[in-house]
Design a protein around this motif. Structure first.
Motif, PDB file in Angstrom:
ATOM      1  N   ARG A  26       7.578 -73.817  30.645  1.00 34.00           N
ATOM      2  CA  ARG A  26       7.533 -74.330  29.274  1.00 34.00           C
ATOM      3  C   ARG A  26       6.088 -74.507  28.774  1.00 34.00           C
ATOM      4  N   GLU A  27       5.136 -74.485  29.693  1.00 32.97           N
ATOM      5  CA  GLU A  27       3.722 -74.507  29.277  1.00 32.97           C
ATOM      6  C   GLU A  27       3.287 -73.137  28.755  1.00 32.97           C
ATOM      7  N   LEU A  28       4.114 -72.098  29.020  1.00 31.69           N
ATOM      8  CA  LEU A  28       3.745 -70.731  28.643  1.00 31.69           C
ATOM      9  C   LEU A  28       4.539 -70.214  27.456  1.00 31.69           C
ATOM     10  N   ALA A  29       5.743 -70.754  27.247  1.00 39.50           N
ATOM     11  CA  ALA A  29       6.609 -70.224  26.183  1.00 39.50           C
ATOM     12  C   ALA A  29       7.619 -71.281  25.768  1.00 39.50           C
ATOM     13  N   LYS A  30       8.194 -71.041  24.594  1.00 36.20           N
ATOM     14  CA  LYS A  30       9.273 -71.895  24.098  1.00 36.20           C
ATOM     15  C   LYS A  30      10.593 -71.324  24.603  1.00 36.20           C
ATOM     16  N   GLY A  37       6.050 -61.998  21.158  1.00 35.55           N
ATOM     17  CA  GLY A  37       5.095 -62.621  20.249  1.00 35.55           C
ATOM     18  C   GLY A  37       3.680 -62.725  20.769  1.00 35.55           C
ATOM     19  N   ALA A  38       3.453 -62.318  22.028  1.00 31.83           N
ATOM     20  CA  ALA A  38       2.083 -62.373  22.556  1.00 31.83           C
ATOM     21  C   ALA A  38       1.240 -61.305  21.868  1.00 31.83           C
ATOM     22  N   GLN A  39       0.108 -61.708  21.350  1.00 24.24           N
ATOM     23  CA  GLN A  39      -0.711 -60.814  20.520  1.00 24.24           C
ATOM     24  C   GLN A  39      -1.208 -59.595  21.290  1.00 24.24           C
ATOM     25  N   ASP A  40      -1.639 -59.773  22.542  1.00 27.27           N
ATOM     26  CA  ASP A  40      -2.245 -58.678  23.301  1.00 27.27           C
ATOM     27  C   ASP A  40      -1.245 -57.963  24.223  1.00 27.27           C
ATOM     28  N   ASP A  41       0.002 -58.351  24.185  1.00 31.73           N
ATOM     29  CA  ASP A  41       0.990 -57.762  25.097  1.00 31.73           C
ATOM     30  C   ASP A  41       1.731 -56.630  24.379  1.00 31.73           C
ATOM     31  N   THR A  42       1.061 -55.494  24.213  1.00 32.24           N
ATOM     32  CA  THR A  42       1.675 -54.380  23.482  1.00 32.24           C
ATOM     33  C   THR A  42       2.733 -53.652  24.302  1.00 32.24           C
ATOM     34  N   ALA A  46      12.349 -65.462  24.895  1.00 32.85           N
ATOM     35  CA  ALA A  46      11.471 -66.627  24.797  1.00 32.85           C
ATOM     36  C   ALA A  46      10.318 -66.283  23.862  1.00 32.85           C
ATOM     37  N   VAL A  47       9.794 -67.292  23.188  1.00 32.70           N
ATOM     38  CA  VAL A  47       8.674 -67.108  22.256  1.00 32.70           C
ATOM     39  C   VAL A  47       7.411 -67.651  22.909  1.00 32.70           C
ATOM     40  N   THR A  48       6.369 -66.834  22.932  1.00 35.50           N
ATOM     41  CA  THR A  48       5.146 -67.225  23.629  1.00 35.50           C
ATOM     42  C   THR A  48       4.459 -68.409  22.953  1.00 35.50           C
ATOM     43  N   ARG A  49       3.709 -69.136  23.720  1.00 32.60           N
ATOM     44  CA  ARG A  49       2.801 -70.172  23.225  1.00 32.60           C
ATOM     45  C   ARG A  49       1.550 -70.119  24.083  1.00 32.60           C
ATOM     46  N   LYS A  50       0.463 -70.638  23.607  1.00 36.27           N
ATOM     47  CA  LYS A  50      -0.774 -70.610  24.380  1.00 36.27           C
ATOM     48  C   LYS A  50      -0.648 -71.482  25.613  1.00 36.27           C
ATOM     49  N   ASP A  51      -1.058 -70.921  26.757  1.00 35.91           N
ATOM     50  CA  ASP A  51      -1.039 -71.717  27.976  1.00 35.91           C
ATOM     51  C   ASP A  51      -2.301 -72.586  28.008  1.00 35.91           C
ATOM     52  N   PRO A  52      -2.495 -73.422  29.027  1.00 37.14           N
ATOM     53  CA  PRO A  52      -3.680 -74.295  29.045  1.00 37.14           C
ATOM     54  C   PRO A  52      -5.016 -73.549  28.959  1.00 37.14           C
ATOM     55  N   THR A  53      -5.045 -72.275  29.377  1.00 39.14           N
ATOM     56  CA  THR A  53      -6.292 -71.509  29.293  1.00 39.14           C
ATOM     57  C   THR A  53      -6.541 -70.934  27.908  1.00 39.14           C
ATOM     58  N   GLY A  54      -5.567 -71.074  26.985  1.00 41.74           N
ATOM     59  CA  GLY A  54      -5.710 -70.512  25.655  1.00 41.74           C
ATOM     60  C   GLY A  54      -5.183 -69.096  25.536  1.00 41.74           C
ATOM     61  N   ARG A  83       0.672 -65.545  26.977  1.00 36.33           N
ATOM     62  CA  ARG A  83       1.222 -64.660  27.999  1.00 36.33           C
ATOM     63  C   ARG A  83       2.469 -63.942  27.472  1.00 36.33           C
ATOM     64  N   GLY A  84       2.574 -62.685  27.889  1.00 36.85           N
ATOM     65  CA  GLY A  84       3.764 -61.919  27.549  1.00 36.85           C
ATOM     66  C   GLY A  84       4.508 -61.507  28.802  1.00 36.85           C
ATOM     67  N   GLY A  85       5.277 -60.413  28.718  1.00 33.91           N
ATOM     68  CA  GLY A  85       5.981 -59.898  29.889  1.00 33.91           C
ATOM     69  C   GLY A  85       7.162 -60.739  30.268  1.00 33.91           C
ATOM     70  N   LEU A  86       7.326 -60.972  31.560  1.00 31.00           N
ATOM     71  CA  LEU A  86       8.473 -61.686  32.107  1.00 31.00           C
ATOM     72  C   LEU A  86       8.080 -63.045  32.642  1.00 31.00           C
ATOM     73  N   LEU A  87       8.978 -64.019  32.460  1.00 36.91           N
ATOM     74  CA  LEU A  87       8.854 -65.336  33.088  1.00 36.91           C
ATOM     75  C   LEU A  87      10.011 -65.488  34.063  1.00 36.91           C
ATOM     76  N   LEU A  88       9.689 -65.749  35.323  1.00 37.07           N
ATOM     77  CA  LEU A  88      10.723 -65.874  36.360  1.00 37.07           C
ATOM     78  C   LEU A  88      10.697 -67.288  36.923  1.00 37.07           C
ATOM     79  N   THR A  89      11.852 -67.900  36.953  1.00 36.32           N
ATOM     80  CA  THR A  89      11.943 -69.152  37.703  1.00 36.32           C
ATOM     81  C   THR A  89      11.914 -68.819  39.196  1.00 36.32           C
ATOM     82  N   GLU A  90      11.668 -69.815  40.023  1.00 34.03           N
ATOM     83  CA  GLU A  90      11.449 -69.565  41.447  1.00 34.03           C
ATOM     84  C   GLU A  90      12.675 -68.947  42.109  1.00 34.03           C
ATOM     85  N   GLY A  91      13.876 -69.278  41.634  1.00 33.80           N
ATOM     86  CA  GLY A  91      15.087 -68.729  42.233  1.00 33.80           C
ATOM     87  C   GLY A  91      15.331 -67.284  41.876  1.00 33.80           C
TER      88      GLY A  91
END
Length: 778
Positions: A514-518, A532-537, A576-584, A587-595
Motif C-alpha cells: 500500500r506504500e506503492l499503490a492504491k 499510471g506509472a509515468q515511466d513504466d511504458t 491497482a493505481v500507482t502512488r509515489k513510494d517513499p523514494t519518490g 512503481r509500475g509492473g506487478l505487485l506480489l504479496t508474499e504468498g
C-alpha cells in the motif's frame, strides 16, 4: 635624491622607532602586533597551495579502487578491499576491511602491517573517540581489537576518523560492488571535469573578500601613533630637517614597525601551526607539516609588507604640513572630496559589467577582470567611508555630555575613526555579496532527491544470506524505530535474455504494497497489475492476465541465469493505481504479496527496508546503523535527506567558513589592538578630564559612542556596497536576483557583535586610564 640619502633617512627613522623610550617601544609593539596578525594570516594563505597538494597526495596514496571494468586476477601480491565507511553522530568515518591474498599484498600508507582478522588499526582521533564515554555506541558497531594506529602519511588531518580492519571471505562477495581487488594503493589518475564557471567565480571572490581586509588592517596598523609621530617630526624640523627628510624618516619608522610585524607574524604563524592540529573547523583539520608557505610567496610578503608600510605612510602625510613649531593638521582639516572616491566603485562595476550573463552558457569569466572589479568595489568602501563619517558627524551636535565629547572627537579626527572601521566594513560588504551569490547559486548546485523524509528517514539494503523478514524483525526491535516498510524487487522481461519489454516486480505484505499503490483490497496470495506509472511504458503489456514473463532476465548476450524463472501472470490479477513510494518513484509492473511469490524466485530478489525513526532521539540513526552492522559489517544504511548538494559547492562553502572564521579572529584582534592604541594616545586628555571632575561613566560612554557611530555608518555603507556587488555577481552568474534580508542582517550583525566584543574588552584598560595621575610625565 640619491639612494644613499634615502637609506640614511630610513635608518634614522628606524632608530627613532626602537630608541624612543618606553612610549616608543609601546608604539612599536602595538604596530608589530597589528601587522603581525595580518602577516600570520597571509602566511596561512600562502600555505594553501602546499596544503591542498599534500592532502591530494595523501588521498592518491591511499586510493583503493580502480575504474577498470575487468576484475584483477588473484595473485600473490593482491589485496581484497571492502568499503566499511559509516557515520557516527554526523561525523563521517572512513573504514576499510582488508584481506590479503598473498604474502606480498600491499599495505596502506601510515600502516606498518596489515591487521589480522578481527583486529583493526585506527587513526588517533578515532582511537580517542572509541575510548571516550561518547563513543559507547560506536564501540558496539566496531567490536574489533585495536592493534595499532595509523600514521600521519595515511591521514588527511589529525582529526580524521578512519580505520582498517582485517577480514576474511571477501572473495565470495565480490559481486556486490563494494569490494575491489588491488595490487597497490594508488590513484587511477582519471581526468576530472573542469569546475563550473560559477564555482570559479565563487573561488575568486572568496579570495578577494577574505584577503582584502587583511591588507586594510596592515595599512591601518602601520599608522598607529600617527599624531605623536608628526609632533616628533616637527621637532626634527626645528633642528634643521626639511619636509622631504621628515617624510623619509617617518617612512623609516614605518619600516621598523613592519619588520617587527614580520617577526611577530612569523612567530604567530609558527605557534599557530603547532596548535592547529588540536583544532577542527567546520569538520576540517590539518597537520602542522601541511602548513608550509611557498618560499616565493613568503619572500613576496617579506618585501611587500615594508614597501606597503612606506607607501601608506607617505600617502598619509600628503596633506600634512609639518613645520618647526607644530603640525598644521591640528587645525580644521579641509573637507574631503567625493568625486575621486566614487571613481573606484564605478570603475569596479565597469570591469564586471562585460561579464554579466556569462554564467548562463558555461562561459569563462576573465579572472583578472573579476579580481580587479571586486577589489575596486571593496576598496571603494575604504575610500568612501572617511568622507561619509566626516559628513555625518559634521551635522551632529547637541546631546548628553558623553555624546558631545564623542562627536567633537570624531569631528577633529574622523579619519582615525574611519581607519579603525575600514577593515570591518570591507569584510561585511564582501560577506554580504558572497552570501547573496551563495544563496543564489545554491539552487543550481542543490538538487531535490525526491525522497519523502516524512515517510522514512533511512534505507537499509538487506545483504545476501539474511532474509528480509529477519532484517525487518531486527530493525523493528531497535529502539526509536517507529515503522518499517520491507520490500523486495526484481526485474521482469518478455524474454529470458535481452528482453525488449522490461518492467518491475515488487514483493511485500499488504501494508508494504500500500506504500506503492492504491489497492482495492488485499490478502496474502494476491497479485496486482499497476497502472499510471509515468515511466513504466512496458508494464501494461507485460502484466496482462495469462501472459508469461521472465523474472531477472540476462543481458548483453549473457547466458541464461540459473535463477531466471518463467512466471505466468494469474487470471485473477487485480488492478491497482500507482502512488509515489517513499523514494519518490512511481512503481509500475506487478505487485506480489508474499504468498504469490514462486519459491524458486527468492534468490533473484533484492530486498530493502525503509525505516521511519523517532528523530527526537539523538541516537536513533546510530542505533539503526548498529543493528545493521551486527547483521552484516559491510552493510551501510543510507540516511535520507530532502536535497543533495554538489560536493564541489559544499567544499567551497566549507573553505569560505574556515577562511571567514580566521578573518573574523583577525578583525577582532586587530580592532582590539587599534582600540588600545587610541586609548593610549588619549591618555593625558582623559586624565585631564577626570582631574576636572568629569565622571568616569561619562568618559566610558563617550568612548563607546566614538566606536559605535563610525561602526553604524560603516555597516550602512558596507550593506549598500555589498548589495550592489551581490546583484552584479548574480547577474554575472545568470542567477535570478533575490535578497535574503535575514542573511544580510546576520552579516551586518556579526560585524557589530565583533566590535561590541572588542569594545567590552577595551573597557578594563580604559578604566585604568581614567585617573588624574595619568597627567604625570617624566
Amino acid at each position: 635624491m640619491n639612494v644613499r640619502q634615502w637609506s640614511r633617512d630610513l635608518v634614522m627613522g628606524a632608530r627613532f622607532a626602537v630608541t624612543g623610550g618606553r612610549e616608543g617601544w609601546v608604539r612599536l609593539l602595538l604596530t608589530g602586533v597589528g601587522v603581525g596578525l595580518g602577516v600570520a594570516l597571509l602566511l596561512v594563505t600562502t600555505s594553501i597551495p602546499n596544503l591542498l597538494s599534500a592532502r591530494q597526495e595523501t588521498e592518491d596514496a591511499r586510493t583503493d579502487y580502480t575504474f577498470s571494468q575487468q576484475t584483477m586476477p588473484k595473485a600473490d601480491d593482491t589485496l581484497l578491499v571492502a568499503t566499511m565507511s559509516t557515520t557516527y553522530r554526523d561525523q563521517d568515518i572512513r573504514g576499510r576491511m582488508l584481506e590479503p591474498e598473498g604474502e606480498r599484498a600491499p599495505v596502506p600508507p601510515g600502516v606498518s602491517a596489515l591487521p589480522k582478522t578481527g583486529e583493526m588499526v585506527v587513526s588517533p582521533a578515532l582511537d580517542r573517540l572509541l575510548k571516550s564515554d561518547d563513543g559507547k555506541l560506536l564501540r558496539e558497531r566496531l567490536p574489533y581489537r585495536t592493534a595499532g594506529t595509523i600514521g600521519e602519511s595515511g591521514l588527511l588531518g589529525p582529526q580524521e576518523l578512519t580505520y582498517y580492519v582485517g577480514g576474511e571471505g571477501l572473495a565470495s562477495r565480490m559481486n556486490n560492488g563494494t569490494i575491489s581487488r588491488i595490487d597497490a594503493f594508488r590513484s587511477p589518475h582519471q581526468s576530472s571535469d573542469p569546475l563550473d564557471p560559477v564555482l570559479v567565480l565563487l573561488i575568486l571572490v572568496i579570495f578577494v573578500v577574505l584577503l582584502l581586509p587583511v591588507g586594510v588592517f596592515i595599512a591601518a596598523a602601520v599608522r598607529f601613533g600617527g599624531e605623536r609621530r608628526d609632533r616628533r617630526l616637527a621637532a626634527l624640523r626645528l633642528v634643521g630637517a626639511d619636509g622631504r627628510m621628515t617624510r623619509r624618516i617617518a617612512a623609516g619608522e614605518a619600516v621598523a614597525g613592519a619588520i617587527v610585524g614580520l617577526a611577530f607574524g612569523a612567530g604567530f604563524f609558527l605557534v599557530g601551526r603547532q596548535l592547529v592540529a588540536k583544532v577542527e573547523v567546520w569538520g576540517e583539520s590539518v597537520f602542522p607539516s601541511q602548513l608550509s608557505p611557498s618560499p616565493a610567496l613568503a619572500a613576496l610578503i617579506a618585501l611587500a609588507v615594508p614597501a606597503a608600510a612606506v607607501a601608506v605612510t607617505l600617502f598619509a602625510l600628503r596633506g600634512v604640513v609639518i613645520e618647526p613649531l607644530g603640525v598644521v593638521r591640528a587645525g580644521r582639516p579641509p573637507r574631503r572630496r567625493l568625486w575621486w572616491r566614487l571613481l573606484l566603485p564605478l570603475g569596479g562595476a565597469a570591469l564586471l559589467a562585460p561579464m554579466i550573463g556569462k554564467g548562463s552558457d558555461g562561459g569563462d569569466f576573465n579572472q583578472y577582470m573579476v579580481i580587479g572589479g571586486v577589489l575596486l568595489l571593496l576598496v571603494g568602501v575604504t575610500a568612501l567611508l572617511p568622507w561619509l563619517v566626516e559628513t555625518v558627524v559634521a551635522r551632529l551636535g547637541a546631546g548628553a555630555v558623553s555624546w558631545q565629547l564623542a562627536v567633537r572627537r570624531l569631528q577633529l579626527s574622523s579619519g582615525t575613526a574611519a581607519r579603525m572601521v575600514n577593515g570591518i566594513a570591507v569584510a561585511v560588504a564582501g560577506a554580504i555579496a558572497l552570501q547573496m551569490l551563495f544563496a543564489g547559486a545554491s539552487g543550481a548546485f542543490t538538487k531535490s532527491t525526491g525522497k519523502d523524509v516524512t515517510r522514512a528517514q533511512m534505507e537499509v539494503s538487506v545483504p545476501k544470506g539474511l532474509s528480509l523478514r529477519e532484517m525487518d524483525r531486527r530493525l523493528t526491535d531497535t529502539r526509536s524505530v517507529r515503522h518499517t516498510v520491507p520490500l523486495s524487487n526484481v526485474t521482469v522481461g518478455d524474454r529470458r535474455t535481452d528482453p525488449e519489454l522490461v518492467s518491475d516486480v515488487s514483493v511485500g505484505d499488504c501494508a508494504a504494497l500500500r506504500e506503492l499503490a492504491k489497492l482495492p483490497s488485499c490478502e496474502d496470495g494476491d497479485v496486482f497489475a499497476v497502472r499510471g506509472a509515468q515511466d513504466d511504458t512496458d508494464g501494461p503489456a507485460l502484466t496482462k492476465a495469462g501472459r508469461t514473463v521472465y523474472l531477472d532476465p540476462g543481458w548483453d548476450g549473457d547466458a541464461v541465469k540459473s535463477h531466471t524463472l518463467a512466471y505466468t501472470v494469474p487470471r485473477d490479477v487485480k488492478p491497482a493505481v500507482t502512488r509515489k513510494d517513499p523514494t519518490g518513484w512511481e512503481r509500475g509492473g506487478l505487485l506480489l504479496t508474499e504468498g504469490a511469490v514462486p519459491e524458486k524466485a527468492a534468490q533473484a530478489l533484492w530486498s530493502t527496508v525503509y525505516v521511519q525513526i523517532d528523530t527526537s532521539d539523538p541516537d536513533a540513526y546510530d542505533l539503526v546503523r548498529n543493528t545493521v552492522a551486527k547483521a552484516d559489517p559491510l552493510a551501510n544504511p543510507m540516511t535520507w535527506s530532502a536535497s543533495d548538494q554538489s560536493k564541489e559547492f559544499a567544499s567551497i562553502r566549507t573553505g569560505l567558513f574556515v577562511g571567514a572564521t580566521c578573518v573574523l579572529f583577525l578583525i577582532g584582534a586587530s580592532l582590539l589592538v587599534s582600540q588600545l592604541e587610541q586609548l593610549r594616545d588619549r591618555r593625558k586628555l582623559l586624565s585631564a578630564l577626570v582631574a576636572f571632575g568629569t565622571r568616569r561613566r561619562t568618559l566610558a560612554l563617550s568612548v563607546l559612542w566614538q566606536t559605535a557611530l563610525p561602526i553604524v555608518i560603516g555597516l550602512v555603507l558596507a550593506t549598500v556596497v555589498g548589495l550592489v556587488l551581490g546583484v552584479i555577481l548574480l547577474r554575472m552568474a545568470a542567477i535570478d536576483m533575490g535578497v535574503d534580508w535575514l542573511s544580510v542582517a546576520s552579516m551586518a550583525g556579526s560585524g557589530a557583535v565583533v566590535v561590541l566584543l572588542v569594545t567590552a574588552l577595551s573597557l578594563p584598560p580604559l578604566l585604568r586610564l581614567l585617573r588624574p595621575d595619568g597627567l604625570r610625565t617624566e
